[in-house]
Design a protein around this motif. Structure first.
Motif, PDB file in Angstrom:
ATOM      1  N   GLY A 109       0.576  -1.155   0.084  1.00 27.08           N
ATOM      2  CA  GLY A 109       0.057   0.075  -0.134  1.00 27.08           C
ATOM      3  C   GLY A 109       0.815   1.218   0.030  1.00 27.08           C
ATOM      4  O   GLY A 109       0.431   2.396  -0.108  1.00 27.08           O
ATOM      5  N   SER A 110       2.019   1.150   0.000  1.00 31.63           N
ATOM      6  CA  SER A 110       2.962   2.372   0.209  1.00 31.63           C
ATOM      7  C   SER A 110       4.526   2.303  -0.610  1.00 31.63           C
ATOM      8  O   SER A 110       4.459   3.161  -1.462  1.00 31.63           O
ATOM      9  CB  SER A 110       3.552   2.804   1.382  1.00 31.63           C
ATOM     10  N   SER A 111       5.014   1.379  -0.682  1.00 28.18           N
ATOM     11  CA  SER A 111       6.253   1.119  -1.409  1.00 28.18           C
ATOM     12  C   SER A 111       5.892   1.106  -2.941  1.00 28.18           C
ATOM     13  O   SER A 111       4.870   0.618  -3.354  1.00 28.18           O
ATOM     14  CB  SER A 111       6.923   0.008  -0.914  1.00 28.18           C
ATOM     15  N   ILE A 112       6.566   1.739  -3.740  1.00 25.86           N
ATOM     16  CA  ILE A 112       6.474   1.763  -5.208  1.00 25.86           C
ATOM     17  C   ILE A 112       7.665   1.063  -5.976  1.00 25.86           C
ATOM     18  O   ILE A 112       8.846   1.499  -6.200  1.00 25.86           O
ATOM     19  CB  ILE A 112       6.400   3.116  -5.728  1.00 25.86           C
ATOM     20  N   LEU A 113       7.673  -0.310  -6.086  1.00 23.92           N
ATOM     21  CA  LEU A 113       8.710  -1.117  -6.621  1.00 23.92           C
ATOM     22  C   LEU A 113       8.358  -1.301  -8.025  1.00 23.92           C
ATOM     23  O   LEU A 113       7.304  -1.511  -8.562  1.00 23.92           O
ATOM     24  CB  LEU A 113       8.390  -2.375  -6.153  1.00 23.92           C
ATOM     25  N   PRO A 114       9.384  -1.147  -8.925  1.00 26.29           N
ATOM     26  CA  PRO A 114       9.344  -1.095 -10.302  1.00 26.29           C
ATOM     27  C   PRO A 114       9.545  -2.469 -10.983  1.00 26.29           C
ATOM     28  O   PRO A 114       9.858  -3.471 -10.420  1.00 26.29           O
ATOM     29  CB  PRO A 114      10.551  -0.383 -10.789  1.00 26.29           C
ATOM     30  N   THR A 115       8.533  -2.881 -12.104  1.00 25.94           N
ATOM     31  CA  THR A 115       8.945  -4.056 -12.878  1.00 25.94           C
ATOM     32  C   THR A 115       9.916  -3.929 -13.931  1.00 25.94           C
ATOM     33  O   THR A 115      10.573  -5.039 -14.050  1.00 25.94           O
ATOM     34  CB  THR A 115       7.638  -4.404 -13.652  1.00 25.94           C
ATOM     35  N   VAL A 116      10.392  -2.738 -13.929  1.00 27.76           N
ATOM     36  CA  VAL A 116      11.669  -2.764 -14.974  1.00 27.76           C
ATOM     37  C   VAL A 116      12.138  -1.085 -14.858  1.00 27.76           C
ATOM     38  O   VAL A 116      11.401  -0.187 -14.720  1.00 27.76           O
ATOM     39  CB  VAL A 116      11.326  -2.957 -16.358  1.00 27.76           C
ATOM     40  N   THR A 117      13.448  -1.162 -14.876  1.00 28.62           N
ATOM     41  CA  THR A 117      14.213   0.357 -14.900  1.00 28.62           C
ATOM     42  C   THR A 117      14.906   0.395 -16.012  1.00 28.62           C
ATOM     43  O   THR A 117      15.929  -0.701 -16.452  1.00 28.62           O
ATOM     44  CB  THR A 117      15.016   0.433 -13.643  1.00 28.62           C
ATOM     45  N   LYS A 118      14.656   1.378 -16.987  1.00 28.35           N
ATOM     46  CA  LYS A 118      15.636   1.294 -18.285  1.00 28.35           C
ATOM     47  C   LYS A 118      15.555   2.925 -18.808  1.00 28.35           C
ATOM     48  O   LYS A 118      15.099   3.478 -18.114  1.00 28.35           O
ATOM     49  CB  LYS A 118      14.836   0.483 -19.357  1.00 28.35           C
ATOM     50  N   THR A 119      16.274   3.027 -19.893  1.00 27.46           N
ATOM     51  CA  THR A 119      16.149   4.239 -20.590  1.00 27.46           C
ATOM     52  C   THR A 119      14.825   4.284 -21.382  1.00 27.46           C
ATOM     53  O   THR A 119      14.562   3.538 -22.085  1.00 27.46           O
ATOM     54  CB  THR A 119      17.245   4.441 -21.454  1.00 27.46           C
ATOM     55  N   LEU A 120      14.123   5.382 -20.881  1.00 21.04           N
ATOM     56  CA  LEU A 120      12.590   5.506 -21.571  1.00 21.04           C
ATOM     57  C   LEU A 120      12.754   5.928 -22.912  1.00 21.04           C
ATOM     58  O   LEU A 120      13.432   6.798 -23.389  1.00 21.04           O
ATOM     59  CB  LEU A 120      11.977   6.595 -20.957  1.00 21.04           C
ATOM     60  N   ALA A 121      11.819   5.033 -23.809  1.00 21.42           N
ATOM     61  CA  ALA A 121      11.631   5.333 -25.242  1.00 21.42           C
ATOM     62  C   ALA A 121      10.558   6.011 -25.501  1.00 21.42           C
ATOM     63  O   ALA A 121       9.851   6.314 -24.516  1.00 21.42           O
ATOM     64  CB  ALA A 121      11.651   3.872 -25.950  1.00 21.42           C
ATOM     65  N   ALA A 122      10.164   6.756 -26.718  1.00 20.59           N
ATOM     66  CA  ALA A 122       8.994   7.246 -26.802  1.00 20.59           C
ATOM     67  C   ALA A 122       7.949   6.752 -26.805  1.00 20.59           C
ATOM     68  O   ALA A 122       6.976   7.232 -26.467  1.00 20.59           O
ATOM     69  CB  ALA A 122       9.352   7.996 -28.241  1.00 20.59           C
ATOM     70  N   SER A 123       8.061   5.076 -26.729  1.00 25.42           N
ATOM     71  CA  SER A 123       6.721   4.206 -26.608  1.00 25.42           C
ATOM     72  C   SER A 123       7.351   3.019 -25.712  1.00 25.42           C
ATOM     73  O   SER A 123       8.188   2.649 -26.095  1.00 25.42           O
ATOM     74  CB  SER A 123       6.169   3.960 -27.814  1.00 25.42           C
ATOM     75  N   GLU A 124       6.636   2.925 -24.637  1.00 28.66           N
ATOM     76  CA  GLU A 124       7.038   1.671 -23.950  1.00 28.66           C
ATOM     77  C   GLU A 124       5.851   0.775 -23.847  1.00 28.66           C
ATOM     78  O   GLU A 124       4.754   0.992 -23.326  1.00 28.66           O
ATOM     79  CB  GLU A 124       7.444   1.942 -22.640  1.00 28.66           C
ATOM     80  N   SER A 125       6.024  -0.572 -24.182  1.00 29.37           N
ATOM     81  CA  SER A 125       5.048  -1.496 -24.061  1.00 29.37           C
ATOM     82  C   SER A 125       5.098  -2.241 -22.763  1.00 29.37           C
ATOM     83  O   SER A 125       6.084  -2.529 -22.462  1.00 29.37           O
ATOM     84  CB  SER A 125       4.883  -2.667 -25.334  1.00 29.37           C
ATOM     85  N   VAL A 126       3.617  -2.333 -22.363  1.00 35.78           N
ATOM     86  CA  VAL A 126       3.763  -2.823 -20.857  1.00 35.78           C
ATOM     87  C   VAL A 126       2.868  -4.065 -20.810  1.00 35.78           C
ATOM     88  O   VAL A 126       1.850  -4.063 -21.037  1.00 35.78           O
ATOM     89  CB  VAL A 126       3.524  -1.991 -19.919  1.00 35.78           C
ATOM     90  N   THR A 127       3.211  -5.318 -20.526  1.00 37.68           N
ATOM     91  CA  THR A 127       2.603  -6.404 -20.238  1.00 37.68           C
ATOM     92  C   THR A 127       2.184  -6.455 -19.115  1.00 37.68           C
ATOM     93  O   THR A 127       2.958  -6.922 -18.194  1.00 37.68           O
ATOM     94  CB  THR A 127       3.205  -7.688 -20.913  1.00 37.68           C
ATOM     95  N   VAL A 128       0.784  -6.391 -18.644  1.00 37.37           N
ATOM     96  CA  VAL A 128       0.405  -6.463 -17.141  1.00 37.37           C
ATOM     97  C   VAL A 128       0.159  -7.874 -16.995  1.00 37.37           C
ATOM     98  O   VAL A 128       0.721  -8.649 -15.969  1.00 37.37           O
ATOM     99  CB  VAL A 128      -0.889  -5.838 -17.092  1.00 37.37           C
ATOM    100  N   LEU A 129      -0.400  -8.780 -17.938  1.00 45.31           N
ATOM    101  CA  LEU A 129      -0.790 -10.169 -17.690  1.00 45.31           C
ATOM    102  C   LEU A 129      -0.746 -10.618 -19.237  1.00 45.31           C
ATOM    103  O   LEU A 129      -1.352 -10.036 -20.163  1.00 45.31           O
ATOM    104  CB  LEU A 129      -2.341 -10.406 -17.249  1.00 45.31           C
ATOM    105  N   ASP A 130      -0.327 -11.954 -19.238  1.00 48.12           N
ATOM    106  CA  ASP A 130      -0.053 -12.706 -20.436  1.00 48.12           C
ATOM    107  C   ASP A 130      -0.773 -14.069 -20.427  1.00 48.12           C
ATOM    108  O   ASP A 130      -0.247 -14.790 -19.639  1.00 48.12           O
ATOM    109  CB  ASP A 130       1.323 -12.379 -20.811  1.00 48.12           C
ATOM    110  N   GLY A 131      -1.668 -14.212 -21.222  1.00 50.75           N
ATOM    111  CA  GLY A 131      -2.288 -15.625 -21.440  1.00 50.75           C
ATOM    112  C   GLY A 131      -2.857 -16.061 -20.249  1.00 50.75           C
ATOM    113  O   GLY A 131      -2.989 -17.433 -20.045  1.00 50.75           O
ATOM    114  N   LEU A 132      -3.706 -15.285 -19.740  1.00 52.44           N
ATOM    115  CA  LEU A 132      -4.490 -15.709 -18.577  1.00 52.44           C
ATOM    116  C   LEU A 132      -5.788 -16.187 -19.154  1.00 52.44           C
ATOM    117  O   LEU A 132      -6.459 -15.810 -19.721  1.00 52.44           O
ATOM    118  CB  LEU A 132      -4.627 -14.296 -17.603  1.00 52.44           C
ATOM    119  N   VAL A 133      -6.022 -17.494 -18.381  1.00 53.51           N
ATOM    120  CA  VAL A 133      -7.433 -18.068 -18.806  1.00 53.51           C
ATOM    121  C   VAL A 133      -7.806 -18.194 -17.497  1.00 53.51           C
ATOM    122  O   VAL A 133      -7.553 -19.199 -16.506  1.00 53.51           O
ATOM    123  CB  VAL A 133      -6.766 -19.614 -19.487  1.00 53.51           C
TER     124      VAL A 133
END
Length: 609
Positions: A109-133
């Motif tokens: 509820g408070s900490s902000i942990l990253p999924t990735v740290t990188k050099t930001l491009a003009a467009s960044e694709s983010v997969t939240v969930l992949d192949g969820l049945v």
């Protein structure tokens, strides 16, 4: 602004998903409202079952679904080191944060942990969930909400610097499909391919109809979805077909499925489980999949976009209803989405001038998605665009009895990635403006890119392209191969005086409304460039010679079906179309090579004689 996901109930009331009221979006991800440090950033996202061909507010529990987002950082943040953050709320199970490697842990509820740290491009694709049945994960019936954001600078300053979605994007997972026929259908008799049959309703349907993939559905008579009024555009009746649904029709039936202006269709197929419309006999041992055509009425979609008959309203053939917008056309109207869909053995000729096609798009607006559609062995035309502004991608048209791709009545949409295998007696493309008055406005001028037309015509066969009745056409990056031996009328034939004069008073004055640039045709086709009559202001051969980077030679196609380019074709230059609808390609034709064949897996394998 504090990044406080605990205020979920208050935030969610903003409903920033921007899903249309009819339940689906265009292939562009839905826009999300941005809050935090850099509100000039853009974040988009949604749920999809077909790799982004369409986005859904609700996904079936039986089908693999993805929840994805795209971040366009603020201009000043591009090139900086940034951290992308994903936090999800899963039903009543609580909040979870996504870490590197796809690991999810409960969020405190408070900490902000990253999924990735990188050099930001003009467009960044983010997969939240992949192949969820949903069924496999016991999540059927739950709604997953996800917040996506990014921050620059030190982790200690993340709360002050984060930019995020003010309201979550949502993926509602449907309940597990019922063992009873869906509401609006009735129990049928027998099975099809081992699956029980439900009967579709006949007549007018004004209540949403949702077909799950645990049944096969029998069309027992003409079915019309939605009232045919423009007043119904704001609250359309939805006809939804989950991935893997099959709809069958009795043989030799003239009954179509009609989606009227007050209706919308969502054929939500994917590559593993396409939606199929076919005839009930096509699995019988005696069925001739090569020669059988025109066994049922096909699919008709009526929209409220601009058409060019006088008055702006037209009546569809086969008693398929009115379409167009009259004095108030809605060119962005959405009639839904048809993705990863097969339409087989459809179309029906009542008379020579009154025929149903496999897929008739009549005054359909640009908010509609047509992507990954295979039409096989249709009577009359494969796809005909009667005016409208709808775009289409990834079309496969095989064994069509008349014209594979046809347009008329002021069609102004865009088409990319189209394969036409012409084995019958007419054209890969028949192009018209309006047969009653060739000069009507708006003039048909669609834009077409990356088309491959392969002819296997008999001696009495037709054309690659027949361009007539005042139409324009802007074609780029296309290929014509195979055999078109009809010498009487030609491989590319331009007809009617208005087609010439509207395109240019002379060959030196071509005005750019009839072009075929960065394209390649066979030597045989180049020898058959003809006009309907003499006395025109220029010839088809002169027109072809005036095109930029367009030439003829040996068209060498290969791959599984003979649709893929050879290395020689791939050395030819491709045009940059500078239009966000069109995928950037470094090749001409529909398929660059066998390894990038987008038809693999989801189309019906077309038989060869």
């Amino acid at each position: 602004m504090k990044f406080d996901l605990l205020k979920t109930s208050a935030i969610a009331t903003g409903v920033a998903l921007a899903f249309a009221t009819i339940g689906a979006q265009a292939a562009t991800q839905p826009s999300l409202t941005v809050a935090g440090a850099a509100t000039t950033a853009k974040i988009m996202g949604g749920a999809t079952v077909n790799g982004g061909a369409s986005y859904l507010a609700e996904v079936p529990a039986e089908v693999a679904a993805d929840l994805v987002a795209t971040i366009a950082p603020a201009a000043g943040d591009v090139g900086k080191t940034g951290s992308i953050v994903v936090i999800a709320e899963v039903g009543d199970l609580g909040y979870f944060v996504k870490l590197s490697g796809g690991i999810w842990i409960p969020w405190d509820g408070s900490s902000i942990l990253p999924t990735v740290t990188k050099t930001l491009a003009a467009s960044e694709s983010v997969t939240v969930l992949d192949g969820l049945v949903g069924n496999d994960t016991s999540l059927a019936g739950l709604t997953i909400k996800a917040y996506v954001g990014y921050y620059t600078g030190a982790a200690a300053d993340a709360a002050a610097n984060i930019t995020y979605t003010a309201a979550p994007m949502e993926m509602k997972i449907a309940e597990k499909a019922s063992a009873s026929c869906p509401a609006g259908t009735t129990a049928g008799s027998g099975t099809y391919n081992g699956t029980s049959i439900c009967n579709l309703p006949t007549g007018l349907v004004t209540t949403d109809l949702h077909l799950t993939n645990n049944f096969v559905y029998l069309l027992t008579g003409k079915m019309t979805v939605g009232t045919n009024t423009t007043a119904a555009l704001a609250d359309k009746t939805r006809f939804t077909l989950d991935a893997g649904v099959t709809v069958i029709s009795p043989a030799e039936s003239n009954a179509p499925i009609v989606i009227d202006r007050g209706g919308a269709i969502f054929a939500n197929g994917n590559a593993e489980h396409p939606v199929v419309f076919t005839v009930a006999t096509d699995l019988s041992s005696s069925f001739d999949a090569f020669n059988t055509i025109g066994q049922w009425g096909g699919l008709v979609v009526n929209g409220a976009a601009t058409v060019n008959p006088t008055g702006g309203i037209a009546s569809g053939e086969g008693d398929s209803g009115e379409y167009g917008g009259a004095d108030a056309p809605v060119d962005t109207d959405s009639s839904g989405a048809i993705t990863y869909t097969q339409i087989k053995y459809a179309g029906y000729p009542f008379t020579e001038t009154n025929e149903l096609n496999s897929l008739a798009l009549q005054g359909v607006g640009s908010g509609t998605i047509i992507d990954y559609v295979h039409i096989h062995n249709g009577a009359d035309d494969g796809i005909e665009f009667f005016g409208g502004t709808v775009d289409a991608k990834h079309l496969v048209l095989t064994g069509i009895d008349d014209d594979a791709l046809d347009w008329t009545e002021g069609y102004t949409g865009r088409i990319q990635h189209a394969i036409i295998e012409s084995t019958a007696t007419d054209n890969c493309i028949e192009a018209d403006n309006n047969s009653s008055s060739n000069l009507l406005e708006p003039r048909s001028i669609p834009v077409i890119a990356n088309l491959t037309c392969v002819g296997y015509q008999p001696d009495t066969g037709g054309h690659a392209f027949e361009i007539k009745e005042g139409t324009g056409m802007k074609m780029y990056n296309s290929v014509v191969g195979g055999s078109f031996p009809q010498t009487k009328e030609g491989c590319i034939r331009i007809g009617d005086e208005a087609t010439f004069t509207l395109s240019g008073a002379s060959i030196a004055e071509l005005n750019g409304t009839l072009v075929m640039e960065n394209s390649f045709i066979s030597t045989e086709c180049a020898g058959l460039l003809t006009e309907e009559s003499s006395g025109m202001p220029w010839t088809t051969a002169d027109w072809f010679g005036a095109q930029t980077n367009t030439s003829s030679g040996t068209v060498d196609l290969g791959g599984t079906f003979g649709w893929s380019n050879s290395n020689a074709i791939n050395r030819l230059p491709a045009a940059d179309l500078s239009d966000p609808f069109f995928d950037d390609t470094d090749y001409i034709g529909a398929i660059k090579d066998a390894s990038s064949d987008w038809t693999q897996g989801w189309i019906f394998t077309p038989p060869r004689s």
